[in-house]
Design a protein around this motif. Structure first.
Motif, PDB file in Angstrom:
ATOM      1  N   ASN A 369       0.866  -1.173   0.000  1.00  0.00           N
ATOM      2  CA  ASN A 369       0.000   0.000   0.000  1.00  0.00           C
ATOM      3  C   ASN A 369       0.910   1.232   0.000  1.00  0.00           C
ATOM      4  O   ASN A 369       1.157   1.862   1.024  1.00  0.00           O
ATOM      5  CB  ASN A 369      -0.934  -0.007   1.213  1.00  0.00           C
ATOM      6  N   VAL A 370       1.438   1.526  -1.163  1.00  0.00           N
ATOM      7  CA  VAL A 370       2.424   2.589  -1.314  1.00  0.00           C
ATOM      8  C   VAL A 370       1.909   3.581  -2.348  1.00  0.00           C
ATOM      9  O   VAL A 370       2.061   3.364  -3.551  1.00  0.00           O
ATOM     10  CB  VAL A 370       3.778   2.018  -1.774  1.00  0.00           C
ATOM     11  N   PRO A 371       1.266   4.653  -1.944  1.00  0.00           N
ATOM     12  CA  PRO A 371       0.721   5.621  -2.910  1.00  0.00           C
ATOM     13  C   PRO A 371       1.796   6.555  -3.452  1.00  0.00           C
ATOM     14  O   PRO A 371       2.852   6.750  -2.860  1.00  0.00           O
ATOM     15  CB  PRO A 371      -0.301   6.399  -2.076  1.00  0.00           C
ATOM     16  N   SER A 372       1.497   7.118  -4.596  1.00  0.00           N
ATOM     17  CA  SER A 372       2.325   8.166  -5.207  1.00  0.00           C
ATOM     18  C   SER A 372       3.763   7.731  -5.439  1.00  0.00           C
ATOM     19  O   SER A 372       4.708   8.489  -5.230  1.00  0.00           O
ATOM     20  CB  SER A 372       2.302   9.431  -4.336  1.00  0.00           C
ATOM     21  N   ARG A 373       3.939   6.503  -5.888  1.00  0.00           N
ATOM     22  CA  ARG A 373       5.258   5.980  -6.231  1.00  0.00           C
ATOM     23  C   ARG A 373       5.159   5.255  -7.571  1.00  0.00           C
ATOM     24  O   ARG A 373       4.139   4.643  -7.888  1.00  0.00           O
ATOM     25  CB  ARG A 373       5.780   5.020  -5.161  1.00  0.00           C
ATOM     26  N   GLU A 374       6.232   5.293  -8.356  1.00  0.00           N
ATOM     27  CA  GLU A 374       6.251   4.613  -9.649  1.00  0.00           C
ATOM     28  C   GLU A 374       7.668   4.156  -9.966  1.00  0.00           C
ATOM     29  O   GLU A 374       8.543   4.146  -9.098  1.00  0.00           O
ATOM     30  CB  GLU A 374       5.711   5.526 -10.748  1.00  0.00           C
ATOM     31  N   ALA A 375       7.912   3.749 -11.207  1.00  0.00           N
ATOM     32  CA  ALA A 375       9.219   3.269 -11.662  1.00  0.00           C
ATOM     33  C   ALA A 375       9.760   2.138 -10.790  1.00  0.00           C
ATOM     34  O   ALA A 375      10.907   2.173 -10.346  1.00  0.00           O
ATOM     35  CB  ALA A 375      10.222   4.417 -11.721  1.00  0.00           C
ATOM     36  N   PRO A 376       8.980   1.086 -10.530  1.00  0.00           N
ATOM     37  CA  PRO A 376       9.464   0.003  -9.668  1.00  0.00           C
ATOM     38  C   PRO A 376      10.557  -0.816 -10.350  1.00  0.00           C
ATOM     39  O   PRO A 376      10.543  -1.022 -11.572  1.00  0.00           O
ATOM     40  CB  PRO A 376       8.209  -0.847  -9.443  1.00  0.00           C
ATOM     41  N   HIS A 377      11.511  -1.281  -9.563  1.00  0.00           N
ATOM     42  CA  HIS A 377      12.565  -2.158 -10.068  1.00  0.00           C
ATOM     43  C   HIS A 377      13.124  -2.955  -8.894  1.00  0.00           C
ATOM     44  O   HIS A 377      13.076  -2.521  -7.752  1.00  0.00           O
ATOM     45  CB  HIS A 377      13.678  -1.355 -10.760  1.00  0.00           C
ATOM     46  N   MET A 378      13.655  -4.130  -9.190  1.00  0.00           N
ATOM     47  CA  MET A 378      14.137  -5.020  -8.140  1.00  0.00           C
ATOM     48  C   MET A 378      15.553  -5.517  -8.421  1.00  0.00           C
ATOM     49  O   MET A 378      15.945  -5.676  -9.571  1.00  0.00           O
ATOM     50  CB  MET A 378      13.202  -6.240  -8.000  1.00  0.00           C
ATOM     51  N   PHE A 379      16.280  -5.774  -7.345  1.00  0.00           N
ATOM     52  CA  PHE A 379      17.544  -6.495  -7.429  1.00  0.00           C
ATOM     53  C   PHE A 379      17.786  -7.165  -6.079  1.00  0.00           C
ATOM     54  O   PHE A 379      17.059  -6.925  -5.112  1.00  0.00           O
ATOM     55  CB  PHE A 379      18.711  -5.568  -7.810  1.00  0.00           C
ATOM     56  N   LYS A 380      18.784  -8.030  -6.024  1.00  0.00           N
ATOM     57  CA  LYS A 380      19.091  -8.740  -4.786  1.00  0.00           C
ATOM     58  C   LYS A 380      20.571  -8.612  -4.481  1.00  0.00           C
ATOM     59  O   LYS A 380      21.418  -8.737  -5.362  1.00  0.00           O
ATOM     60  CB  LYS A 380      18.698 -10.214  -4.883  1.00  0.00           C
TER      61      LYS A 380
END
Length: 633
Positions: A369-380
């Protein structure tokens, strides 16, 4: 990365000989602006569109603080075969065309071209190709110091052009051992910032300039992804308008070849990504399909560069999605990181595991539930997953935040800000992806970000910088206009101009100069904050030259030129011991605006080094911010 424009390189790729040019950063839509006389920005308009794409990051650069990242856990590569690129040069190579020296002084040596103005004639001579990148000392530990850097792998910015040059040694860097998709960070010891005593190739990443391919054409990969398949790096994205999905390939991260448009879509797409499915042996392209109220699209191909066949698109659990990216874990499972619009636009984020064939959604792993955020990306890294986001600022720059967890089902931490000293907006960009370069000594985590609105000295369309991590795993990203990456060892270091630039502080003269834009500007020490304040500018005629006197003869094997928007379309880099008889070590006809020319050639002894411009890129004169001369071992 090369070439004279903002942030990445442009040196003459495509040219005839070796001369190992570097690449120039390319941007979105229009590219660097023309002309202009003295203002610093001059960079053309940026493309619209929002957000950055997620997905794999690119190479990391060295940070100033002594703490380099330690290797992360689990490597993502599927096949484990990273091949090295080699880059031998072609034999001899001609100098520039055009005969006869203009000024009468000095004799011409060998064939080739004539010298330009007043300064003796040139001999076409060969310029050797790239050299093997050696150097650096230091071991596996995680020391962070920036290290002066020696290695000479073809450096950073490379331009497209055709530069001549003569048979060189193996030049560019090897692509490192990450095969497969090069997504999840792999294991390994701590990456060092000062590099190890490896005779592997280093490449220099140049920020604040535009990237160009090996024909001198602006690279178009907005909101894209970087992947490595079978030892070759592929940089994917989209052209302005979002219908043509683009692909570029490189073995050294510096010289990029345009592979065309592997997929044309019927609707606007961005945030595209590509993964290789080890089970089906297919390359799968993933798309944010049809604008801001998007669905999730897929396409497949038998080769990384396509062509791809579009399979269709679908809503995610009955709702639209926003920005998205893909992540491939150590076990080969693929995950979709996305903005989910069930509660309203940009109100929630989620992670979805894909089916074994990567073509359909299987199980939702977590809902944020994270409003007003974009450009998601993942790494480990070291067994910890990082989920990164920007703010929803459209194409305005934004800070970057990371959530962390040890399992994808959570619990996830509260957001931690990516520390970017001196900036609250990720250095005037929006985050796109993080790419881990894993080598024998560790892993470099490089953030790629989109610079939608170049401003002041922050030019170029893309930013590549290395991240460092403290003991608790919190990330920091310092700013470097130039930094070195060794993908073989998994190390990076700051580019130390003070210890490496033989031309720094030396006398520079030119065929002409205008007002306060004098020749001496190009050998004056500057920083990324003030480099646009001084530059050399010539009169608006051809030919023109600028020469550096090193004071005495010394070995030289590399030249870096940082161009303003008034650039040379065709020019030679020449060396001499008497400033009368000149030998060309590099020649190109594909120079570009606001790019970096970074070329390595066969080591030679010379006191004088000059740029001899024979064709301007626009109606103005020639203009350079910096002229560096190096002797990289």
């Amino acid at each position: 990365m090369f070439a004279v424009s903002a942030a990445v390189l442009i040196t003459g790729c495509g040219n005839s000989g070796t001369g190992q040019p570097n690449r120039t950063p390319s941007g979105s839509g229009s590219g660097p602006g023309s002309s202009g006389s003295a203002s610093s920005s001059g960079q053309g308009s940026t493309s619209s569109g929002s957000g950055s794409s997620g997905s794999t990051g690119s190479s990391g650069s060295a940070s100033s603080s002594g703490q380099n990242s330690t290797g992360s856990s689990g490597s993502a590569s599927s096949s484990g075969q990273g091949s090295t690129s080699s880059g031998s040069g072609s034999g001899g190579s001609t100098g520039s065309s055009g005969s006869a020296s203009s000024s009468g002084q000095g004799s011409t040596s060998s064939s080739g071209s004539a010298s330009s103005s007043g300064q003796g004639s040139t001999s076409s001579g060969s310029g050797s190709g790239g050299s093997t990148g050696s150097s650096g000392s230091s071991s596996g530990g995680s020391t962070g110091s920036s290290g002066s850097s020696s290695g000479k792998g073809s450096s950073g910015s490379s331009s497209s052009g055709a530069g001549s040059g003569s048979g060189g040694s193996s030049g560019s860097s090897s692509s490192g051992g990450v095969a497969g998709d090069g997504s999840a960070g792999s294991s390994g010891g701590g990456g060092t910032a000062d590099g190890g005593a490896l005779s592997q190739a280093w490449v220099t990443i140049h920020n604040d300039f535009f990237w160009y391919d090996d024909t001198g054409t602006l690279i178009q990969v907005r909101s894209g992804a970087l992947r490595q398949f079978n030892g070759i790096y592929y940089w994917y994205g989209s052209q302005p308008g979002g219908l043509d999905q683009t692909c570029y390939a490189s073995t050294d991260l510096v010289h990029w070849t345009y592979k065309g448009v592997p997929l044309v879509t019927a609707q606007l797409c961005d945030r595209m990504d590509v993964l290789y499915d080890d089970t089906t042996k297919q390359y799968v392209m993933f798309l944010k399909y049809n604008g801001d109220k998007a669905s999730f699209g897929t396409a497949t191909a038998s080769a990384p560069e396509g062509p791809y066949t579009f399979l269709g698109d679908t809503l995610v659990d009955g709702n639209y999605i926003g920005d998205m990216s893909m992540y491939k874990d150590d076990d080969g499972k693929a995950y979709l990181a996305y903005v989910w619009d069930e509660a309203g636009p940009n109100r929630q984020h989620a992670i979805y595991r894909m089916s074994a064939d990567y073509l359909s959604l299987d199980t939702r792993m977590y809902l944020f539930n994270v409003p007003s955020r974009e450009a998601p990306h993942m790494f480990k890294r070291n067994g910890t997953y990082y989920y990164g986001v920007s703010e929803t600022n459209g194409i305005q720059p934004s800070p970057t935040r990371y959530y962390t967890a040890t399992v994808l089902t959570g619990p996830w931490s509260a957001a931690t800000m990516l520390v970017t000293p001196g900036s609250t907006t990720t250095y005037e960009t929006q985050c796109d992806f993080v790419f881990p370069f894993t080598g024998t000594q560790g892993t470099v985590y490089m953030l790629d970000a989109d610079r939608w609105i170049p401003t002041g000295g922050f030019q170029g369309d893309y930013l590549w910088l290395p991240m460092t991590f403290d003991a608790a795993g919190a990330p920091t990203m310092d700013y470097y206009q130039d930094w070195d990456l060794n993908v073989t060892s998994g190390a990076w270091r700051a580019f130390d101009r003070t210890s490496r630039d033989l031309a720094l502080g030396k006398t520079a003269t030119a065929s002409s100069q205008i007002a306060t834009n004098t020749a001496s500007s190009v050998t004056t020490a500057t920083t990324y904050q003030n480099y646009t304040a001084t530059r050399w500018e010539s009169q608006a005629s051809d030919p023109q030259w600028i020469m550096v006197d090193l004071g005495s003869a010394m070995n030289v094997d590399r030249v870096i030129l940082k161009w303003y928007t008034d650039y040379a379309k065709a020019f030679d880099i020449e060396v001499s011991n008497d400033s009368m008889t000149w030998t060309s070590v590099y020649s190109t006809t594909t120079g570009a605006s606001y790019s970096v020319t970074d070329v390595t050639f066969k080591a030679t002894s010379a006191r004088y080094v000059r740029m001899n411009g024979t064709k301007r890129g626009n109606a103005n004169g020639y203009s350079l911010f910096a002229f560096m001369v190096l002797d990289d071992p």
